[in-house]
Design an enzyme around this catalytic site. Structure first.
Site, PDB file in Angstrom:
ATOM      1  N   ASP A  78       1.094  -1.132  -0.015  1.00  0.00           N
ATOM      2  CA  ASP A  78       0.102   0.105   0.078  1.00  0.00           C
ATOM      3  C   ASP A  78       0.757   1.203   0.008  1.00  0.00           C
ATOM      4  O   ASP A  78       2.117   1.218   0.456  1.00  0.00           O
ATOM      5  CB  ASP A  78      -0.882  -0.006   1.427  1.00  0.00           C
ATOM      6  CG  ASP A  78      -0.184  -0.123   2.371  1.00  0.00           C
ATOM      7  OD1 ASP A  78       1.008  -0.669   2.810  1.00  0.00           O
ATOM      8  OD2 ASP A  78      -0.670   0.425   3.481  1.00  0.00           O
ATOM      9  N   GLU A 143      -0.126  -1.198   5.776  1.00  0.00           N
ATOM     10  CA  GLU A 143       1.116  -0.718   6.867  1.00  0.00           C
ATOM     11  C   GLU A 143       0.827   0.635   6.865  1.00  0.00           C
ATOM     12  O   GLU A 143       1.389   1.213   7.813  1.00  0.00           O
ATOM     13  CB  GLU A 143       2.332  -1.119   6.003  1.00  0.00           C
ATOM     14  CG  GLU A 143       3.764  -0.928   7.073  1.00  0.00           C
ATOM     15  CD  GLU A 143       4.129   0.454   6.932  1.00  0.00           C
ATOM     16  OE1 GLU A 143       4.840   0.988   7.684  1.00  0.00           O
ATOM     17  OE2 GLU A 143       3.925   1.411   6.292  1.00  0.00           O
TER      18      GLU A 143
HETATM   19 ZN   LIG Z   1       6.859   2.194   3.968  1.00  0.00          ZN
END
Ligand SMILES: [Zn+2]
Length: 397
Positions: A78, A143
């Site tokens: 992401d 994340e």
């Molecule tokens: Zn990163």
């Protein structure tokens, strides 16, 4: 300067760069990573990974080999959003290359680490993986929203617990050994509302909070630096209050606290520190560590507290030694060693699960989340060479 690892990587450089451009061209905000995960899965299958699975959270796990010593190269897929597009010199999803530099959102943070580790697998397939090693590439999700959540899931639910995790976030080709942690808290003070025309009849929660705010500002100045990660910090990022109307005394006030944690500072010490402030005690205020509970792109919600522990892998750790030897073999010189300023999935692998963890990745940290994000093509090549060398030194260690 060059090594057999580098020479082997140069033979597959064209495919590596093409793959990197492809994944830069697929937007992948947190909780919207499905398309890029499918593209990476295709590439792993084309290369001939032994097993490629997508877990219920949507993390992609590619495996080569089945030996008892397990090494995992992790990269989140992401990215943050583009931000103000007018600050970019080209389309943020162009994947354009100019003068050996590849541009696009995610070029640094961190599709380069993903591309390089996927192609380290291609080298292993070509020359054969050591018998005693299992090699994983984990292309992980969410994340940017909640660092480490994917690895809480992989360890606790998928049951994968590697002997070494390599976080492939940007390190400018240095070996990194950790970073500060962080957490998010709310402090809440209660009051008693009454008509705004006679405030002396009530207890104003905002006035109670005023003392708490002043104490937190002073607390930040008191926090002590601890080597090698420096000083933790505390700051207030939001304030809000409640009252029956805008013509009444406030009966509740809440602040949002952003706490960065250095060595020795934990969730427990940080909550206790706030609760010990004289203003917090006088106000009988409460402290809550916030929760993250946002569904992944597969629809799975895996709630966690917003506590991301500090971690630091000692220089004496065998993982750091193996990485140092691999660096010498790939680069023909001594590595530089350091720490990240930002936070990574290491908060879960090292901070929560005590799995030996190191960092090594292409690109420079200061381009992360910035306009005109970029990485050197040469970094991708060197990382692939280094990762394949590390599999060999890890096998020996
Ligand atoms: Zn990163």
């Amino acid at each position: 300067m060059s090594s057999s690892y580098y020479a082997d990587t140069m033979e597959i450089k064209g495919d590596l760069v093409k793959f990197m451009q492809d994944i830069i061209r697929i937007p992948s905000l947190s909780s919207e990573e499905g398309a890029v995960v499918q593209r990476i899965r295709e590439e792993m299958l084309k290369i001939g990974y032994d097993e490629v699975t997508v877990d219920p959270m949507g993390n992609l796990l590619g495996r080569i080999g089945s030996g008892p010593r397990v090494i995992a190269f992790d990269g989140h897929v992401d990215t943050v959003d583009v931000g103000n597009a007018s600050l970019w010199d080209r389309d943020p999803h162009s994947g354009d290359i100019e003068d050996g530099i590849l541009y696009g959102r995610g070029a640094t943070d961190m599709k380069g680490g993903v591309a390089s580790s996927v192609y380290a697998g291609a080298l292993l397939k070509k020359r054969g993986i050591p018998d005693n090693v299992t090699f994983y590439v984990t292309a992980t999700v969410q994340e940017e929203d909640c660092d480490g959540l994917c690895w809480q899931y992989i360890v606790n639910e998928d049951g994968l617990r590697p002997d070494l995790v390599v976080i492939t976030e940007p390190t400018s080709l240095r070996i990194y050994r950790g970073h500060r942690g962080r957490m998010e808290m709310e402090v809440h003070a209660s009051g008693i509302s009454c008509h705004g025309s006679a405030p002396e009849r009530g207890v104003n929660a905002v006035y109670k909070m005023a003392g708490i705010i002043a104490d937190i500002e002073k607390l930040n100045e008191r926090l002590e630096p601890r080597e090698p990660l420096g000083k933790g910090t505390v700051t207030i990022s939001q304030i809000r209050s409640t009252s029956p109307s805008l013509c009444a005394v406030a009966d509740g006030c809440t602040i949002h606290v952003d706490r960065r944690l250095t060595i020795g500072e934990t969730e427990a010490t940080s909550v206790a520190e706030i609760l010990a402030l004289p203003s917090v005690q006088a106000a009988e205020a409460t402290v809550t560590v916030l929760e993250y509970a946002v569904p992944s792109y597969t629809g799975l919600t895996y709630p966690t507290r917003k506590y991301y522990p500090t971690w630091e892998t000692p220089a004496s750790e065998p993982a750091v030694q193996a990485a140092t030897v691999a660096y010498r073999q790939a680069f023909g010189r001594e590595p530089e060693v350091g720490h990240w300023t930002f936070s990574t999935n290491g908060v879960a692998t090292a901070g929560m699960h005590n799995i030996p963890t190191i960092g090594f990745g292409p690109g420079h940290e200061h381009f992360a989340h910035a306009p005109n994000e970029q990485t050197e093509i040469e970094h991708l090549v060197w990382c692939t060479a280094f990762y394949s060398a590390l599999v060999d030194t890890f096998a020996e260690g």
